[in-house]
Design an enzyme around this catalytic site. Structure first.
Site, mmCIF file in Angstrom:
data_model
loop_
_atom_site.group_PDB
_atom_site.id
_atom_site.type_symbol
_atom_site.label_atom_id
_atom_site.label_comp_id
_atom_site.label_asym_id
_atom_site.label_seq_id
_atom_site.Cartn_x
_atom_site.Cartn_y
_atom_site.Cartn_z
ATOM 1 N N ARG A 165 14.252 -11.136 5.082
ATOM 2 C CA ARG A 165 14.027 -9.743 4.664
ATOM 3 C C ARG A 165 14.473 -8.753 5.741
ATOM 4 O O ARG A 165 13.816 -7.735 5.980
ATOM 5 C CB ARG A 165 12.560 -9.515 4.299
ATOM 6 C CG ARG A 165 12.041 -10.398 3.195
ATOM 7 C CD ARG A 165 12.787 -10.210 1.876
ATOM 8 N NE ARG A 165 12.378 -11.220 0.936
ATOM 9 C CZ ARG A 165 13.005 -12.385 0.765
ATOM 10 N NH1 ARG A 165 14.086 -12.658 1.473
ATOM 11 N NH2 ARG A 165 12.584 -13.259 -0.105
ATOM 12 N N SER A 249 6.347 -5.694 -2.540
ATOM 13 C CA SER A 249 5.486 -6.254 -1.493
ATOM 14 C C SER A 249 5.444 -5.278 -0.323
ATOM 15 O O SER A 249 6.463 -5.043 0.324
ATOM 16 C CB SER A 249 6.019 -7.613 -1.031
ATOM 17 O OG SER A 249 5.980 -8.538 -2.094
ATOM 18 N N GLU A 369 6.892 -3.711 4.890
ATOM 19 C CA GLU A 369 8.239 -4.089 4.467
ATOM 20 C C GLU A 369 9.093 -2.894 4.077
ATOM 21 O O GLU A 369 10.286 -2.866 4.373
ATOM 22 C CB GLU A 369 8.156 -5.083 3.300
ATOM 23 C CG GLU A 369 9.470 -5.726 2.955
ATOM 24 C CD GLU A 369 9.300 -6.952 2.078
ATOM 25 O OE1 GLU A 369 9.853 -6.953 0.970
ATOM 26 O OE2 GLU A 369 8.615 -7.906 2.499
#
Length: 377
Positions: A165, A249, A369
């Protein structure tokens, strides 16, 4: 290069927060995108690139700068090695529309990432992934506009620092990108597999979809069932479902050392992360005596489930603080949601509370995130 009346970022982001910027420019073509960004950079004012707004948490105060909306569209089919097709996709093209195109044309490699919101240009920045597939597995190169000298370059995937990510282009909370640039197009290489049933590689995808190792299915079947699975978790955008008013998320699954992972309860879901090893060992021929030294043993890091840590710290699905209009999704413990006109301050307060609970219980500080603009945690 059309300059438009600035809209509040709350109307353009899936988390539905954020004030209006000082200026807003729409860029429907690649040439207009380059022209707009070069102009803003040359003027030295803050510049925020906005695609689908699905990975952005914007503060309540107006953004003191220019927002450039990336609205470019288009998929170009290119030649590739036998059995594969390359697709060059404009940065503003909707990611899920691209996945749908690939599946309709019998092209494999991104079908498990169905339903991920946002634009194609944002996908490499985040190295998006789901159910064992990541864009790093199919990405060939990107065309980008470099902020250093304002030149357009084609950069191969292996130069982007793609990791879990993350990439060299990502603006992590509390830091700046290793490489400041704007993606103009993305080139993927996908396998031509057609529309017949086929075996599914990857235990994670088979497990998520309830498939046996010997069970064959089509790309269309995978897409349909991935979309259904994500919808059950509130991870497919739906105006009628407040659980989808989120940035997906909110916290990253943490990558920790193996020794730290052993301090967590054994019930905590954990996945080993392969260490990066130097794949090239060069021994000068005149020095080679027939002995090849063994590779050094490098302990594997471990990825741990942030959702499990959150719930085990006493913060369950649907949790909210008092009368706050921000809450955890009722379907997914990793998604912070806007239950109706929540301010960025309310969402940030909930995020800090969750961080504090997990830190207190497990000694681990979860990291956000999404990209944070005008917000502090």
């Amino acid at each position: 290069m059309p300059e438009v009346t600035p809209l509040p970022l709350a109307q353009l982001t899936t988390l539905r927060t954020g004030g209006a910027p000082s200026r807003m420019i729409d860029a429907p073509t690649s040439d207009e995108l380059v022209e707009a960004v070069r102009e803003v950079w040359s003027e030295g004012e803050p510049c925020l690139m906005l695609g689908g707004g699905s990975n952005l948490f914007a503060g309540d105060e107006p953004f003191d700068g220019t927002v450039v909306r990336v609205l470019t569209q288009g998929i170009e089919r290119l030649e590739a090695r036998p059995g594969f097709v390359r697709l060059r996709v404009q940065a503003g093209h909707n990611w899920d529309d691209l996945v749908a195109y690939a599946v309709e044309n019998g092209l494999a490699g991104i079908e498990a990432m169905s339903g991920i919101p946002g634009t194609t240009g944002a996908a490499p920045i985040q190295n998006i992934g789901a159910y064992g597939q990541e864009i790093v597995q199919t990405l060939v190169e990107v065309e980008l506009l470099d902020e250093v000298d304002h030149e357009i370059r084609t950069v191969s995937a292996d130069e982007l620092g793609l990791g879990f990510r993350t990439s060299a282009l990502k603006h992590h909370y509390g830091s700046v990108p290793e490489r400041a640039a704007v993606i103009l197009s993305v080139t993927l290489e996908l396998a031509e597999v057609g529309h017949a049933d086929r075996p599914i590689e990857g235990a994670q995808l088979r497990s998520a979809l309830g498939l046996r190792a010997d069970q064959n299915v089509t790309l269309a079947w995978i897409r349909e069932h991935v979309l259904a699975t994500r919808a059950r978790k509130g991870m497919v955008l739906d105006d009628a479902d407040p659980d989808t008013y989120s940035a997906g998320s909110f916290f990253q699954n943490a990558i920790v050392s193996a020794s730290f992972a052993r301090t967590l309860p054994p019930e905590c879901p954990q996945w080993p992360v392969s260490p990066d090893l130097d794949p090239l060992l060069v021994i000068p021929l005149e020095n080679f005596d027939g002995y090849i030294p063994p590779q050094p043993s490098v302990p594997s890091d471990v990825k741990v489930s942030a959702a499990w840590l959150i719930e085990q710290s006493g913060v369950g699905k649907g949790f909210r603080l008092g009368r706050s209009r921000a809450a955890l999704s009722s379907k997914h413990a990793l998604a912070l949601t806007n239950r109706g006109e929540a301010t960025a301050a309310e969402i940030a307060e909930l995020a800090r509370f969750i961080q504090g609970r997990v830190l207190s219980e497990f000694g681990l500080l979860l990291q956000p995130e999404p990209v944070l603009v005008g917000v502090e945690l």
